[in-house]
Design a protein around this motif. Structure first.
Motif, short mmCIF file in Angstrom:
data_model
loop_
_atom_site.label_atom_id
_atom_site.label_comp_id
_atom_site.label_asym_id
_atom_site.label_seq_id
_atom_site.Cartn_x
_atom_site.Cartn_y
_atom_site.Cartn_z
N ALA A 142 0.84 -1.20 0.00
CA ALA A 142 0.00 0.00 0.00
C ALA A 142 0.87 1.26 0.00
N ARG A 143 1.93 1.24 0.79
CA ARG A 143 2.85 2.39 0.82
C ARG A 143 3.47 2.62 -0.55
N ASP A 150 2.06 9.84 -5.40
CA ASP A 150 2.73 11.12 -5.18
C ASP A 150 3.61 11.50 -6.38
N ALA A 151 4.24 10.51 -7.00
CA ALA A 151 5.08 10.79 -8.17
C ALA A 151 4.23 11.31 -9.33
N HIS A 152 3.03 10.75 -9.50
CA HIS A 152 2.14 11.22 -10.57
C HIS A 152 1.71 12.66 -10.34
N PHE A 153 1.56 13.06 -9.08
CA PHE A 153 1.13 14.42 -8.77
C PHE A 153 2.09 15.44 -9.39
N SER A 154 3.39 15.20 -9.26
CA SER A 154 4.38 16.13 -9.81
C SER A 154 4.35 16.16 -11.33
N ALA A 192 0.15 4.86 6.78
CA ALA A 192 -0.10 4.83 5.33
C ALA A 192 -1.35 5.64 4.98
N ILE A 193 -2.40 5.51 5.79
CA ILE A 193 -3.62 6.28 5.54
C ILE A 193 -3.35 7.78 5.71
#
Length: 412
Positions: A142-143, A150-154, A192-193
């Motif tokens: 899950a992590r 998070d990588a896609h956000f950038s 993780a949440i």
């Protein structure tokens, strides 16, 4: 010639979150727009596998055009090798029909939906168990999915990722309620949440839903406390500080940053210290304490200089490069009214940014246009604004600011 795996294409696919089938579908969409939907040759996942394996080193021209448009780089930068000198120069594609007035809106909605679907498929969020016994291996997987999110956000911005983040939050929350696990797994799951809630907060921010962003950030802090994870708590405090600042609650943002800086993470980890000191500088600038803002900026730079590049950073902190420090410095100068210094720092940030961080490029490019406009330099502002391409950046906050710049320039 020996077959050699195309690691450059593979890396680009990972950066954008494409599966083999997801990439094939996107190529068919682009080639349909360029060459017509009735074209008999359709790209399949088999084509993509052959490109990645190196079996096909120079795809058909129609696919190369689509790949270049999709990844915004030439075919050779994607690891493809021309068959000869002439094949390296791709013929110009057919001229696309002129878009209608509503085409950009439809296109943005389609891109947003496509990106969200592709990311969701790439993350395989449905594989997280929601009953039975939960192990540390399940939480580690899950992590890993949250790190990739998070990588896609950038790369593409947060708006198209909001539905993915909230859907995965629902699944992890269900797992927490229904599964059985020990105390160690429980703490790891809460952490993780918390991380995913922080990501959802930024996605909601990009979507222009500040109420939802605040809700997710508050939940992130609560989960980080339940997980007894001080790093997750420092991240949540940092996000709450910037949220308070954006809402105009600058003294609240100041107190949050000051409190977060007393944490062990801020004292021991220069990355956290650099981020929190930058946030503190912005808050000091907004409340009119210029000497304190300058001291915080110096502390942020000093902390960033202490970062050991060999020490891996948490995935969500990968954005905190020298470029980001320059960008946050620019925001501080802007808040103090030092517009020329803010413009210089923003230009430096854009120079230092890596090409793949398209959201950051769009964000700071808009900031540069705003600063030029604020100084009465409409010529440079018009040039800067005209060069900004937000087609593949899902952020209503950024596109809204850019629209304001264009409107002001039109009225000038």
């Amino acid at each position: 010639m020996d077959r050699q795996r195309n690691t450059q294409l593979e890396a680009a696919m990972a950066e954008y979150g494409f599966t083999h089938q997801g990439l094939a579908d996107e190529i068919n969409r682009i080639t349909g727009r360029i060459f017509g939907e009735a074209h008999p040759r359709k790209c399949t996942d088999r084509h993509v596998r052959r490109w990645v394996s190196g079996e096909v080193r120079w795809p058909w021209t129609r696919y190369l055009h689509a790949l270049e448009q999709l990844f915004d780089r030439p075919a050779q930068a994607l690891g493809f090798l021309p068959r000869g000198r002439n094949s390296a120069n791709l013929p110009a594609p057919p001229r696309s029909p002129a878009p209608t007035k509503e085409a950009p809106v439809r296109r943005r909605r389609f891109i947003t939906a496509t990106a969200a679907t592709t990311v969701a498929l790439a993350l395989n969020i449905d594989e997280t168990p929601v009953n039975g016994r939960l192990s540390m291996s399940d939480v580690e997987r899950a992590r890993g999915r949250i790190d990739r999110l998070d990588a896609h956000f950038s790369a593409i911005g947060g708006e198209p990722l909001l539905t993915v983040a909230t859907a995965y939050l629902g699944r992890l929350t269900t797992a927490a309620d229904r599964c059985t696990y020990g105390p160690r797994v429980e703490q790891a799951l809460h952490t993780a949440i918390a991380s995913l809630c922080s990501s959802a907060g930024w996605a909601a921010d990009d979507a222009g839903d500040l109420d939802a962003a605040h809700q997710w950030r508050t939940t992130a802090l609560q989960r980080a406390i339940l997980g007894a994870n001080h790093r997750a708590q420092a991240r949540a405090w940092s996000d709450l500080a910037i949220h308070a600042c954006r809402g105009g609650h600058h003294r609240e943002a100041l107190r949050i940053s000051q409190t977060a800086l007393t944490s062990r993470e801020a004292r021991q980890d220069p990355r956290y210290a650099a981020l929190l000191q930058s946030r503190l500088a912005i808050s000091h600038a907004h409340v009119g304490d210029r000497p304190a803002a300058a001291r915080a900026l110096l502390a942020a730079q000093a902390a960033h200089d202490r970062i050991d590049p060999a020490e891996p950073a948490p995935r969500w902190l990968n954005f905190l490069t020298a470029a980001e420090i320059s960008g946050l410095t620019a925001i501080t100068h802007q808040a103090m009214g030092h517009l020329a210094d803010a413009e210089t720092a923003t230009t430096q940030a854009l120079t230092l940014l890596e090409p793949g961080l398209r959201r950051s490029h769009a964000y700071y490019s808009v900031q540069l246009a705003e600063l030029q406009l604020a100084q009465g330099n409409t010529t440079d502002a018009r040039t800067t604004a005209a060069a900004i391409d937000t087609t593949h950046v899902g952020s209503r906050a950024i596109t809204g600011r850019l629209a304001t710049v264009h409107h002001t320039l039109t009225a000038a």
